[in-house]
Design a protein around this motif. Structure first.
Motif, PDB file in Angstrom:
ATOM      1  N   HIS A 130       0.764  -1.289  -0.068  1.00  0.00           N
ATOM      2  CA  HIS A 130       0.049   0.025   0.097  1.00  0.00           C
ATOM      3  C   HIS A 130       0.979   1.228  -0.055  1.00  0.00           C
ATOM      4  CE1 HIS A 130      -3.884  -1.898   0.387  1.00  0.00           C
ATOM      5  NE2 HIS A 130      -3.464  -2.577   1.449  1.00  0.00           N
ATOM      6  N   LEU A 131       1.694   1.333   0.835  1.00  0.00           N
ATOM      7  CA  LEU A 131       2.593   2.223   1.150  1.00  0.00           C
ATOM      8  C   LEU A 131       3.281   2.606  -0.491  1.00  0.00           C
ATOM      9  CD1 LEU A 131       3.851   4.490   2.716  1.00  0.00           C
ATOM     10  CD2 LEU A 131       5.725   3.195   3.343  1.00  0.00           C
ATOM     11  N   LEU A 132       3.880   1.635  -1.042  1.00  0.00           N
ATOM     12  CA  LEU A 132       4.600   1.982  -2.167  1.00  0.00           C
ATOM     13  C   LEU A 132       3.588   2.547  -3.407  1.00  0.00           C
ATOM     14  CD1 LEU A 132       7.134   1.669  -4.238  1.00  0.00           C
ATOM     15  CD2 LEU A 132       6.660  -0.699  -4.604  1.00  0.00           C
ATOM     16  N   ARG A 133       2.547   1.938  -3.409  1.00  0.00           N
ATOM     17  CA  ARG A 133       1.393   2.274  -4.091  1.00  0.00           C
ATOM     18  C   ARG A 133       1.363   3.909  -4.282  1.00  0.00           C
ATOM     19  NH1 ARG A 133      -3.687  -1.607  -4.731  1.00  0.00           N
ATOM     20  NH2 ARG A 133      -2.527  -3.380  -4.358  1.00  0.00           N
ATOM     21  N   SER A 134       0.813   4.226  -3.035  1.00  0.00           N
ATOM     22  CA  SER A 134       0.346   5.425  -2.876  1.00  0.00           C
ATOM     23  C   SER A 134       1.522   6.537  -2.889  1.00  0.00           C
ATOM     24  CB  SER A 134      -0.419   5.689  -1.371  1.00  0.00           C
ATOM     25  OG  SER A 134       0.412   6.370  -0.519  1.00  0.00           O
ATOM     26  N   LEU A 135       2.774   6.204  -2.565  1.00  0.00           N
ATOM     27  CA  LEU A 135       3.742   7.056  -2.458  1.00  0.00           C
ATOM     28  C   LEU A 135       4.056   7.321  -4.232  1.00  0.00           C
ATOM     29  CD1 LEU A 135       6.096   8.355  -1.411  1.00  0.00           C
ATOM     30  CD2 LEU A 135       7.795   6.336  -1.577  1.00  0.00           C
ATOM     31  N   LEU A 136       4.241   6.333  -5.171  1.00  0.00           N
ATOM     32  CA  LEU A 136       4.282   6.473  -6.496  1.00  0.00           C
ATOM     33  C   LEU A 136       2.880   7.279  -6.812  1.00  0.00           C
ATOM     34  CD1 LEU A 136       5.177   2.771  -7.785  1.00  0.00           C
ATOM     35  CD2 LEU A 136       6.453   5.067  -8.052  1.00  0.00           C
TER      36      LEU A 136
ATOM     37  N   ASN B  53      11.234   7.070 -10.794  1.00  0.00           N
ATOM     38  CA  ASN B  53      11.932   6.162 -11.310  1.00  0.00           C
ATOM     39  C   ASN B  53      12.757   5.233 -10.682  1.00  0.00           C
ATOM     40  OD1 ASN B  53      11.018   6.504 -14.289  1.00  0.00           O
ATOM     41  ND2 ASN B  53      12.021   8.363 -14.396  1.00  0.00           N
ATOM     42  N   GLU B  54      13.512   5.994  -9.769  1.00  0.00           N
ATOM     43  CA  GLU B  54      14.461   5.340  -8.724  1.00  0.00           C
ATOM     44  C   GLU B  54      13.622   4.227  -8.132  1.00  0.00           C
ATOM     45  OE1 GLU B  54      16.423   7.734  -5.895  1.00  0.00           O
ATOM     46  OE2 GLU B  54      16.798   9.216  -7.515  1.00  0.00           O
ATOM     47  N   LEU B  55      12.360   4.413  -7.667  1.00  0.00           N
ATOM     48  CA  LEU B  55      11.717   3.578  -7.047  1.00  0.00           C
ATOM     49  C   LEU B  55      11.284   2.271  -7.978  1.00  0.00           C
ATOM     50  CD1 LEU B  55       9.218   5.846  -5.074  1.00  0.00           C
ATOM     51  CD2 LEU B  55      10.736   4.017  -3.985  1.00  0.00           C
TER      52      LEU B  55
ATOM     53  N   LEU C 184      14.227   0.091  -8.444  1.00  0.00           N
ATOM     54  CA  LEU C 184      14.235  -0.639  -7.060  1.00  0.00           C
ATOM     55  C   LEU C 184      13.255  -1.996  -7.004  1.00  0.00           C
ATOM     56  CD1 LEU C 184      14.817   1.420  -4.061  1.00  0.00           C
ATOM     57  CD2 LEU C 184      15.970  -0.696  -4.534  1.00  0.00           C
ATOM     58  N   HIS C 185      11.902  -1.655  -7.279  1.00  0.00           N
ATOM     59  CA  HIS C 185      10.773  -2.548  -7.019  1.00  0.00           C
ATOM     60  C   HIS C 185      10.287  -3.078  -8.120  1.00  0.00           C
ATOM     61  CE1 HIS C 185      11.270  -2.223  -2.748  1.00  0.00           C
ATOM     62  NE2 HIS C 185      11.268  -0.765  -3.090  1.00  0.00           N
ATOM     63  N   PHE C 186      10.677  -2.535  -9.344  1.00  0.00           N
ATOM     64  CA  PHE C 186      10.147  -3.069 -10.803  1.00  0.00           C
ATOM     65  C   PHE C 186      11.026  -3.963 -11.346  1.00  0.00           C
ATOM     66  CE2 PHE C 186       7.973  -2.851 -14.861  1.00  0.00           C
ATOM     67  CZ  PHE C 186       6.742  -3.343 -14.658  1.00  0.00           C
ATOM     68  N   ARG C 187      12.236  -3.146 -11.886  1.00  0.00           N
ATOM     69  CA  ARG C 187      13.105  -3.713 -12.666  1.00  0.00           C
ATOM     70  C   ARG C 187      13.910  -4.908 -11.660  1.00  0.00           C
ATOM     71  NH1 ARG C 187      14.655   1.170 -15.502  1.00  0.00           N
ATOM     72  NH2 ARG C 187      14.161   0.875 -17.501  1.00  0.00           N
ATOM     73  N   SER C 188      14.412  -4.549 -10.534  1.00  0.00           N
ATOM     74  CA  SER C 188      15.148  -5.413 -10.145  1.00  0.00           C
ATOM     75  C   SER C 188      14.274  -6.730  -9.469  1.00  0.00           C
ATOM     76  CB  SER C 188      15.870  -5.101  -8.629  1.00  0.00           C
ATOM     77  OG  SER C 188      14.792  -4.397  -7.786  1.00  0.00           O
ATOM     78  N   ALA C 189      12.958  -6.421  -9.385  1.00  0.00           N
ATOM     79  CA  ALA C 189      12.005  -7.543  -9.080  1.00  0.00           C
ATOM     80  C   ALA C 189      11.926  -8.348 -10.134  1.00  0.00           C
ATOM     81  CB  ALA C 189      10.802  -7.002  -8.545  1.00  0.00           C
TER      82      ALA C 189
ATOM     83  N   ILE D   6       6.085  -6.153  -7.797  1.00  0.00           N
ATOM     84  CA  ILE D   6       5.859  -5.941  -9.023  1.00  0.00           C
ATOM     85  C   ILE D   6       4.272  -5.383  -9.263  1.00  0.00           C
ATOM     86  CG2 ILE D   6       5.455  -6.900 -11.564  1.00  0.00           C
ATOM     87  CD1 ILE D   6       7.660  -8.991 -10.844  1.00  0.00           C
ATOM     88  N   ASP D   7       3.445  -5.930  -8.754  1.00  0.00           N
ATOM     89  CA  ASP D   7       2.092  -5.660  -8.623  1.00  0.00           C
ATOM     90  C   ASP D   7       2.042  -4.311  -8.130  1.00  0.00           C
ATOM     91  OD1 ASP D   7      -0.845  -5.978  -9.274  1.00  0.00           O
ATOM     92  OD2 ASP D   7      -0.762  -6.615  -6.944  1.00  0.00           O
ATOM     93  N   SER D   8       2.531  -3.972  -6.993  1.00  0.00           N
ATOM     94  CA  SER D   8       2.268  -2.674  -6.366  1.00  0.00           C
ATOM     95  C   SER D   8       2.927  -1.514  -7.334  1.00  0.00           C
ATOM     96  CB  SER D   8       2.668  -2.963  -4.741  1.00  0.00           C
ATOM     97  OG  SER D   8       3.922  -1.924  -4.744  1.00  0.00           O
ATOM     98  N   SER D   9       4.137  -1.943  -7.839  1.00  0.00           N
ATOM     99  CA  SER D   9       4.428  -0.842  -8.611  1.00  0.00           C
ATOM    100  C   SER D   9       3.669  -0.511  -9.924  1.00  0.00           C
ATOM    101  CB  SER D   9       6.034  -1.156  -9.347  1.00  0.00           C
ATOM    102  OG  SER D   9       6.890  -1.920  -8.356  1.00  0.00           O
ATOM    103  N   LEU D  10       3.159  -1.567 -10.471  1.00  0.00           N
ATOM    104  CA  LEU D  10       2.386  -1.244 -11.489  1.00  0.00           C
ATOM    105  C   LEU D  10       1.130  -0.428 -11.179  1.00  0.00           C
ATOM    106  CD1 LEU D  10       2.695  -4.576 -13.544  1.00  0.00           C
ATOM    107  CD2 LEU D  10       2.937  -2.247 -14.380  1.00  0.00           C
ATOM    108  N   GLN D  11       0.224  -0.997 -10.077  1.00  0.00           N
ATOM    109  CA  GLN D  11      -0.766  -0.303  -9.605  1.00  0.00           C
ATOM    110  C   GLN D  11      -0.469   1.144  -9.224  1.00  0.00           C
ATOM    111  OE1 GLN D  11      -3.683  -1.708  -9.098  1.00  0.00           O
ATOM    112  NE2 GLN D  11      -3.050  -4.003  -9.591  1.00  0.00           N
ATOM    113  N   GLY D  12       0.683   1.492  -8.923  1.00  0.00           N
ATOM    114  CA  GLY D  12       1.025   2.845  -8.307  1.00  0.00           C
ATOM    115  C   GLY D  12       1.008   3.749  -9.536  1.00  0.00           C
ATOM    116  N   VAL D  13       1.894   3.260 -10.518  1.00  0.00           N
ATOM    117  CA  VAL D  13       2.058   4.319 -11.616  1.00  0.00           C
ATOM    118  C   VAL D  13       0.805   4.217 -12.708  1.00  0.00           C
ATOM    119  CG1 VAL D  13       4.555   4.437 -11.473  1.00  0.00           C
ATOM    120  CG2 VAL D  13       3.567   2.565 -12.972  1.00  0.00           C
ATOM    121  N   LEU D  14       0.203   3.256 -12.709  1.00  0.00           N
ATOM    122  CA  LEU D  14      -1.242   3.307 -13.716  1.00  0.00           C
ATOM    123  C   LEU D  14      -0.797   3.337 -15.095  1.00  0.00           C
ATOM    124  CD1 LEU D  14      -3.533   5.417 -11.480  1.00  0.00           C
ATOM    125  CD2 LEU D  14      -3.367   2.981 -11.684  1.00  0.00           C
TER     126      LEU D  14
END
Length: 1813
Positions: A716-722, A778-780, A783-788, A818-826
């Protein structure tokens, strides 16, 4: 430009300017994609329909030339694509949208005839195509709404054409075509300026007469009401004065409310055929909208409408009271709602026109407005606390709208109700409603108080009102604090709505607010937070938070779930606080959040912080976010970490056996703090950049925690931060910028319709991501999309973990990241680029059209999305191999696929279930377009600025989801190969063994193939394979069915021959799946396919040579027909499905030239199926033959009847004849067929067989039924006249069967009749009823077939057959034979006006007198046959022979009225009512004197008039005789009364019988709706009906009571009304007291029904008569008269009521004085004392619930009579008790109108005195 588009984020708004040119390109593409030489190219235009829809929804600026060009082109396309229903539905709907949106700017002319032809051709003809009923229904809806939208544009002269077209349908009111006719008139009749000369007074008179021709029929009433309402609204020049009494009488009687303890609904309603009801549907029973609209638009200065309206409201208001609820509440609620809405619309139109200096004497002035509001206030007052939620909400909304029109009436009412509710705190629902009402009128309270306070300086006395309203607001604000209560959700939400409403009006909150001087806001704020915190501490979480994936951060308690008021209130509050107050609040909140951990109120506390941060990010982030963030990081530092979070993988060998865990308490605390953080920073934006590293740290640590709960919180935190970094959202939405021109302390509200480009409003400030924010995002992602993704690939390729448990955990966390990064940037992560189909690489950005939209700044790039798709594809393979039983991992991966492949769908979902979208419709924050308080009127509703910004924000979200959705569907693009990978994976997953996985995968798969239609056929082919494959497991079949049964797939089958044949054969060859579940799924799939069937692709018939892979059509047909014979040994359901498909294919190929062979084979096939062993297949065969047998060469058309038969031979043969003749000439074919058909007739013992199109209800399950039945068999709508004759019992006669025989004979001529003859004779003499049914059907078909040579056959054998049937003794099959005769004489043609050949012979045969020796059943049977036959004639066009027959029969019937058998008497009564009404209707059309000659020629004793006189005279004699006998009975001593009037002499016996027959006549006239033509006759029998309620003959009295109940509903007009009044007055003075009492009963409903049309003189006579009965010598009559008077007093004649009250008071006072003087010596007769007391009682009981000024004196005076002797005393105590009961609710307030002394007198009378103390 529309306001929402002007207020889009600047980058998007810039783009949206190009939409105008884009639309022009779209219009030209649409026109180019249609070629006039190829009618099928209509389908090519359909893909543009949704694009045009986008431009409408996006509110784009487009040029009017384009729009009108498009509309004209669309109408042309609509008419061209006649048999393509689906195309017509799509184009019809889009045209409706365009016409409605631009109707004021268009100048079109539309012809009505083509639209009518389309309707008739598709829905009202026998030749209905094979399309499924769902599609038909949509088609009907689309076409009718298109007609409604085009009505405005019908050219001059259309009204005349339309009326003359449908007028002829209305001639015979007892034929169903009249219902259709009224529906069509309502649908088509235009009321535009071009046609105004059509609407003359003559026309209105004609309409009123027509309306009266069918009484008490809801369908009929609602059609005419709607027409009247439109005419009244659009043509102001018509003078309605003379029609008002009639109209209002109709309006009043359309509300089915219980009058005087009667029933609340029509005792019999005319039966409108199901399809007519369905097609011209009206949602409410009572046409409340039409009534309200008519009344509002009839209002004009100086018209008597005002009094009529007031009287109507006085009569209806009692039914609004909470204790009088019932079925009628719904229509009354609609009535109130539409009254207010129409009133508002009318005022708005008038005010906007006044500004253009067009003053008109019809405009409503101040006094009319005042009057209207005062009258409606009565209804509001009654309905406010209704137990029916809809009603109480409607009342609150009505209050809100009217408070802007007439504040001086509404606001004091709201204020007093609010104070009252505060005093009676116990009834919480009252308090909630009262609070809601204050919230809804908040703005008008403010405006009114300010407008009065500006006047104050001039006039000292006027200030109080204003202060009183401000005081009300302050009281409600301070009480609102008490209203926040965790145990009473509705009240809490209502108080939050109130606070939000009040603060939306005020421009800022400060201690020095000028508006509310008495409240110190700093103290109020402290108290408010105190209450709020205690509310949050005591909240009960609504459900156990589920540990799974889907526990979203905001699954909260009622504050969040039940409405948006909580968050909304907080946002407004923080937005309006001044700086010092904001700081004060922030301190309190930050302290509260630091010290409490409330896992039960995560969402609530989170939203509180979010509102705080939103209002001032810089301050709040330091005080709120920082402390929580640091405490989370420090808590996480001490916990063990798994190393899965992205810091790099720790060495696998290190992991020890013991799993690291953290304590539950700590877990909960961290979870709570992370989730609160995630909600709080949703709109943090740039203020968060200072804590960049801390956020990174917190997210990584959360993902590394061993607890899944904490991982989820990290997600949740990652999503809403993005989101808060890269998305666009408005800032400072709730700050007040616009001040009200009259008062700076208030905010000015704005309407989106008043917006114009030349004076732009200050738009919202948007959060546009800065460079740093994008960089951080992009940094986030790295961290959590590319590397994941790299981690994921590594896990799947190299076995990193030896322990499967660790591996699962690692996979779970990685997928979650991965899911949370995608949900965050829409959609900020760019979409895949599509592959172009023709090799040339087009630039996708130059799509064929453009809709601007973006969610936020772009981050990442397309490559990243593509990489993700490839890796997920690999991971999916790995999971299905290794971990296919782990649903959590599969669900996660499916969600990732959705986010990757369905670009924009998450925004779309967010837009669709936007929590706060509907809060903007609450009346609390809408200021209507008319505002008389500050007299500012606007074009549309006004809302606070924040609400409009909210809408603009949602509009942007919607645009971003649509901006790229359709581009690739219209261009030359194929799906990107990465999408192909994802679709393949989802196809596999949609067949998974876990249901949750299947459902989710299916859902996302559908979204993808909907966007890329070229992939549908791949799905169909792979999924139908599972149906055929015998080894496919159960779950695979279920998954396949779920995907195949979707609309997307079913639509596609119409276009694509290959998938079509695969689909059909797949279903038909799936019988080897045995399990119940699979069979059910396959069955449902098939039914769904039938319902949505839209035809077969045209290319199918052409595809004989070019498509090698598509099977040939003829092959498919033969393949299927081989499956559809019994001999195949298939399960019956499959046999049935094969037959059904065969029928669909045959019908779909009908219009193809090469299809005649297929058709004749199919027809033969179904004819053989009539003798199939399987009942269902037989039923289907019947439907099929009804559709396939078309040409009828042997039928004599009207011109040919004179020719000799030789000329016809060999003229032309039917294409099916050869095939069919061969079949039915086989030996015994018909006897076998009749036999197998007779098994379908199931005769239940209770006679309750249903009247469906087939009576197969009892042995078919629902699913089978839907397969076998063609839903819309319009042919099954026989009988074409309403069925109401109860004598006929329930028949099991199926007209479809009769129709098959008729069609067969018309198709193949006399040989069929010859072949049928013997088996018909055998069956009609059979013992079993079911065989007789079939015989009746076959016989009916023969009689009605009209073929060449049928008359000879009639003379040879049929006439004998019919005579045998009439003379047969069997009783039970009478209903079927009656129906058979009714079928045989039914008129031909659509409207039943052409005479069938054999009608006259059949009638003559029936009319021939019977031999003398027959039994009574046969006599009754003959009369039943006769009535059935006469019902079917069309009286307005009867030939001479039929008229003569009528008079002959009339004589016979009148002579037979004293028949000894009750059954025969009833039959005679029914037949008489049909005969007389037919004669009457015939006479009403002037047939140039031919009827005189007819009756004279007969030398008849009855001509047109004399039978009425005969009946009336005879009736009055008979009544006297019966009464005398009854009277002498009651005089005799009881001993010698033998049972059942045995001692009556023969004469009086005959009289009773005659009277019974007469009552049967009256009852059936009223029940059959034929009474309109017999009113004069019925009025004459009022007296017998009233006076014979109680006689010694039981049957007679029962009949009299039945007739009495029906008469209560009949309205009499004109001269008949005067006659009725005189009958009533004379019978009220009748010598028999029972008659007097019955007259009183009748009077109550009579006065209610006729109150508008009775003259003053008649009313006074009636009042006087009833008052006389108060001193009647029979005590029952006296009491009854008092009850009637109480009712009359309520009934709206104020003058008469007042005179009566004053007189009663005076007499009672005099009496009281006299009694005192004489010291109770009873010299007066008891009746006169009782009468005086009863008069008082009547006036007291006439005002339940209210306390008019005269009531206290009356009640007190009444109470003083409590000491009188017997009947008086009990009357007094009862009346006082009733008074107490009805006034108990509001006694606290109402007792103030009594003096002390009066209260004491009352207390003496009532037993429990304390109650009144």
């Amino acid at each position: 430009m529309h306001l929402y588009n002007a207020w889009l984020p600047p980058p998007v708004a810039e783009e949206s300017n190009k939409e105008r040119d884009s639309f022009s390109r779209v219009v030209s593409s649409v026109k180019n994609s249609y070629r006039s030489d190829d009618p099928d190219s209509v389908y090519a235009t359909l893909k543009w329909v949704s694009v045009i829809d986008l431009f409408i929804k996006a509110k784009s600026e487009v040029s009017m030339e384009d729009v009108s060009g498009l509309i004209e082109f669309g109408l042309e396309l609509f008419h061209v694509s006649e048999n393509k229903l689906y195309a017509q539905v799509r184009w019809g709907n889009i045209l409706v949208k365009l016409l409605n949106k631009y109707r004021k700017k268009l100048s079109l002319k539309v012809k009505w005839r083509p639209l009518y032809d389309t309707l008739i051709h598709t829905h009202f003809s026998r030749n209905t195509g094979p399309e499924g009923w769902r599609l038909r229904q949509r088609h009907f809806e689309a076409t009718t709404s298109l007609v409604r939208s085009c009505r405005k544009f019908f050219p001059p002269g259309s009204a005349v054409e339309i009326w003359s077209e449908f007028r002829s349908l209305l001639e015979n009111p007892w034929h169903n075509s009249s219902f259709e006719g009224s529906g069509f008139v309502r649908l088509f009749l235009p009321t535009n300026l071009d046609n105004q000369e059509f609407f003359t007074h003559d026309w209105i008179k004609e309409l009123m007469d027509l309306w009266d021709s069918i009484p008490n029929c809801q369908f009929w009433n609602s059609q005419w009401t709607a027409i009247i309402a439109r005419v009244v609204k659009n043509y102001r020049f018509i003078d309605w004065e003379s029609y008002l009494p009639t109209l209002f009488t109709r309006f009043l009687n359309m509300f089915e409310v219980p009058v005087a303890n009667g029933s609340g609904s029509y005792p019999f309603s005319v039966d409108v055929p199901r399809n007519t009801r369905f097609l011209f549907s009206n949602r409410t029973v009572t046409p409340a909208k039409g009534i309200a609209k008519s009344i509002v638009y009839l209002l004009k200065p100086g018209s008597s409408v005002l009094e009529h309206f007031e009287k109507l409201v006085n009569l209806l208001e009692q039914y609004y009271h909470p204790s009088n609820g019932g079925r009628w509440t719904y229509s009354l609620e609609r009535f109130l709602l539409h009254l207010v809405i129409s009133f508002q619309k009318r005022l708005q139109n008038e005010q906007l026109k006044v500004n253009k200096d067009r003053q008109d004497e019809q405009y409503l002035g101040k006094s009319e407005r005042h009057f209207f509001v005062k009258v409606v206030l009565k209804l509001i007052d009654r309905g406010q606390y209704s137990k029916n939620e809809h009603l109480s909400e409607t009342v609150a909304a009505a209050t809100s709208i009217l408070s802007y029109v007439e504040p001086s009436l509404i606001l004091p009412f709201v204020a007093s109700r609010f104070h009252m509710a505060l005093e009676t705190m116990t009834a919480t629902h009252q308090l909630q409603v009262a609070v809601m009402s204050v919230a809804f009128v908040g703005r008008s309270l403010f405006l009114e108080s300010l407008s009065t306070s500006t006047v104050k300086s001039i006039d000292i006395g006027s200030g109080e009102a204003g202060d009183e309203f401000i005081e009300l607001l302050m009281v409600s604000l301070s009480n609102a604090l008490l209203g926040m209560d965790a145990n009473d959700p509705p009240k809490t939400l209502a108080t939050m709505q109130l606070i939000g409403s009040i603060f939306s009006n005020m421009s800022s909150l400060d201690d020095e607010v000028s508006v509310m001087p008495m409240i110190r806001f700093s103290e109020w704020l402290d108290e408010f937070f105190c209450r709020l915190f205690s509310l949050l501490l005591h909240l009960e979480p609504s459900s156990v938070t589920n540990e799974g994936l889907h526990s979203s951060a905001t699954s909260g308690t009622f504050l969040v779930e039940d409405g948006p008021y909580y968050y909304c209130m907080l946002e407004i509050l923080f937005g309006r606080l001044s700086k010092p107050l904001y700081n004060q609040a922030l301190k309190k909140i930050s302290k509260f959040v630091k010290t409490n951990i409330l896992p039960g109120a995560i969402a609530e506390v989170g939203l509180l912080c979010c509102a705080c941060v939103y209002s001032n990010p810089e301050e709040a982030v330091t005080q709120l976010v920082e402390p929580i963030l640091l405490s989370v990081i420090s808590s996480l530092e001490g916990t063990p970490s798994t190393g899965f979070g992205g810091r790099g993988i720790c060495d696998a060998s290190v992991s020890t056996k013991a799993k690291p865990t953290i304590s539950p308490a700590l877990e909960t605390a961290i979870d709570y703090q992370l989730k609160i953080l995630s909600v709080a920073i949703s709109y943090g934006g740039p203020a968060l950049l200072r804590y960049k590293d801390q956020f990174k740290e917190a997210v990584v640590s959360a993902f590394e925690s061993p607890s899944w709960k904490v991982n989820g919180a990290g997600d949740h935190l990652l999503r809403s931060l993005l989101g808060s970094l890269v998305l666009y959202y408005p800032i400072d939405q709730y700050k007040c910028i616009l001040h009200h021109p009259n008062a700076t302390a208030l905010e000015e509200w704005i309407s989106s319709k008043d917006y114009s480009d030349d004076k732009p409003l200050v738009g919202p400030k948007w959060h546009i991501p800065s460079v740093e924010e994008v960089k951080f995002a992009n940094e986030l992602l790295d961290l959590h999309f590319r590397s994941a993704l790299d981690d994921l690939l590594r896990i799947c390729q190299t076995k990193v973990h030896s322990d499967p448990g660790d591996e699962k955990e690692h996979l779970k966390v990685t997928l979650l990241r991965i899911d949370s990064s995608l949900q965050g940037v829409l959609t900020c992560l760019p979409d895949f680029t599509p592959s172009s189909r023709n090799g040339t690489v087009e630039n996708p950005n130059h799509g064929s059209f453009l809709i601007a939209g973006a969610t936020g700044a772009t981050v990442g790039n397309t490559k990243l999305r593509e990489k993700a798709a490839e890796i997920i594809h690999a991971a999916c393979k790995y999971l299905l191999e290794k971990k296919s039983d782990d649903s959590i991992l599969l669900v996660l991966i499916i969600r990732i696929m959705d986010a990757l492949g369905n670009y924009g769908s998450m925004e779309y979902d967010e837009w669709a279930n936007h929590r706060q979208a509907w809060k903007l419709e609450s009346a609390a924050i809408i200021e209507p377009s008319i505002n008389f308080i500050v007299s500012a009127h606007s074009k549309g509703k006004r809302r606070p600025r924040w609400a409009l910004i909210d809408k603009a924000f949602m509009h942007n979200t919607w645009r971003s989801s649509q901006s790229s959705y359709h581009i690739f569907r219209t261009g030359n693009f194929g799906p990107p190969e990465h999408v192909n990978l994802l679709v393949d994976d989802l196809l596999n997953l949609s067949l998974h063994s876990y249901e949750t996985v299947r459902i989710l995968a299916g859902k996302y798969l559908l979204k993808m193939i909907k966007r890329w239609p070229s992939m549908i056929s791949k799905c169909v082919l792979s999924h139908t394979e599972n149906l055929r494959n015998p080894k496919a497991p159960e779950y695979a079949v279920l998954g396949s069915c779920a995907v195949l049964a979707t609309q997307t797939v079913l639509k596609h089958l119409t276009m694509d021959p290959k998938s079509f044949s695969s689909f059909i054969l797949g279903i038909l060859s799936s019988s080897h799946h045995e399990s119940l579940k699979t069979q059910k799924a396959i069955n449902e799939l098939f039914v769904k396919y039938n319902i949505h069937f839209a035809g077969v692709s045209r290319s199918y018939f052409k595809s004989s040579d070019n498509h090698v892979d598509a099977p040939d059509f003829a092959d498919l047909v033969s393949q299927i027909s081989s499956m559809s014979f019994d001999s195949m040994g298939l399960h019956w359901r499959y046999n049935l499905m094969a037959n059904r498909v065969l029928l669909l294919l045959a019908m779909a190929s009908r219009n193809d030239p090469s299809s005649s062979k297929i058709l004749s084979e199919t027809a033969g096939h179904f004819l053989k199926n009539l003798k199939s062993q399987l009942p269902q297949t037989r039923i289907l065969a019947i439907s099929a033959l009804n559709t396939l047998l078309k040409e009828s060469p042997y039928k004599l058309s009207d011109e040919k009847q004179s020719f000799s038969s030789e000329n016809l031979q060999g003229a032309r043969k039917s294409s099916l004849e050869g095939e069919l003749t061969q079949i039915f000439q086989e030996d015994g074919f018909f006897s076998e067929t009749l036999n197998s058909l007779s098994h379908v007739h199931i005769i239940s013992d209770t006679e309750s067989s249903s009247r469906g199109n087939h009576g197969n209800s009892s042995f078919q399950s629902l699913a089978d039924k839907s397969i076998t039945r063609f839903y819309f068999d319009f042919t099954s709508s026989w009988p074409r006249t309403p069925t109401w004759i109860s004598l006929l019992g329930s028949d099991t006669f199926y007209s479809n069967y009769a129709r098959i025989f008729k069609r067969l004979i018309q198709e193949c001529g006399m040989p069929v009749v010859m072949a049928l003859k013997s088996s018909l004779e055998e069956f009609s003499n059979a013992k079993e009823r079911s065989k007789q049914c079939v015989a009746a059907e076959a016989f009916a078909g023969i009689l009605h077939s009209d073929v060449n040579g049928i008359t000879e056959a009639w003379d040879n054998w049929m006439v004998v057959q019919l005579q045998n049937i009439i003379l047969a003794h069997s009783v039970e099959s009478i209903p079927e034979w009656t129906a058979c005769i009714r079928y045989a004489v039914t008129g031909k043609g659509k409207y039943g006006t052409r005479v069938p050949l054999l009608r006259q012979p059949v009638l003559d045969c029936l009319a021939a007198p019977l031999p003398g020796t027959v039994t009574t059943t046969v006599v009754a049977k003959r009369y039943a046959f006769l009535s059935a036959a006469l019902v079917e004639l069309s009286p307005q066009k009867m030939p001479l022979a039929e008229i003569q027959l009528h008079y002959r029969l009339l004589e016979e019937l009148l002579g037979n009225m004293c028949h000894s058998s009750a059954q025969v008497r009833e039959a005679i009564g029914v037949a008489l009512s049909v005969l007389c009404s037919n004669i009457r209707l015939y006479e009403s059309f002037d047939h140039d004197g031919s009827n005189e000659s007819a009756s004279k020629g007969l030398g008849n004793q009855f001509d047109g008039r004399s039978w009425v006189l005969f009946l009336k005279e005879r009736a009055s004699e008979v009544v006297m005789n019966i009464q005398n006998t009854t009277h002498s009975d009651s005089m005799e001593t009881p001993e010698n009364i033998t049972p059942e009037n045995g001692h009556l002499n023969g004469d009086s016996q005959a009289d009773v019988k005659w009277m019974e027959t007469l009552f049967h006549f009256i009852i059936s006239s009223l029940r059959s709706a034929r009474s309109s033509y017999l009113v004069d006759v019925i009025v004459g029998f009022l007296y017998p009906v009233i006076s014979l309620q109680e006689t010694s003959s039981k049957e007679l009295s029962t009949l009299a009571k039945a007739a009495f109940e029906l008469l209560k509903w009949r309205i009499f007009w004109g001269p008949h009304l005067q006659e009725a009044v005189s009958v009533i007055l004379s019978s009220a003075n009748d010598s028999n007291w029972r008659t007097r009492s019955a007259t009183l009963t009748y009077l109550r409903t009579f006065m209610y029904r006729h109150t508008f049309i009775l003259s003053i003189g008649e009313k006074q006579q009636i009042w006087r008569t009833v008052e006389k009965l108060l001193v009647d010598n029979q005590v029952e009559v006296r009491e009854h008269a008092a009850a009637v008077l109480a009712g009359l007093t309520k009934g709206g004649d104020e003058d008469l009521a007042k005179n009566f009250r004053d007189k009663a008071y005076k007499e009672a006072t005099d009496l009281q004085r006299k009694r005192k003087r004489r010291n109770l010596s009873s010299s007066q007769p008891i009746a006169s004392i009782h009468g005086a007391v009863l008069a008082l009682v009547a006036s007291v009981l006439s005002a339940p619930y209210d306390m008019p000024s005269w009531l206290p004196d009356h009640v007190t005076l009444l109470a003083r009579f409590a000491g009188e002797p017997a009947p008086v005393k009990s009357t007094v105590t009862k009346a006082v008790a009733e008074f107490r009961r009805t006034h108990a609710d509001t006694w606290n307030i109402q007792k103030d109108s009594f003096t002390e002394e009066q209260l004491e007198v009352l207390a003496d009378t009532s037993s429990s005195s304390s109650y009144f103390a």
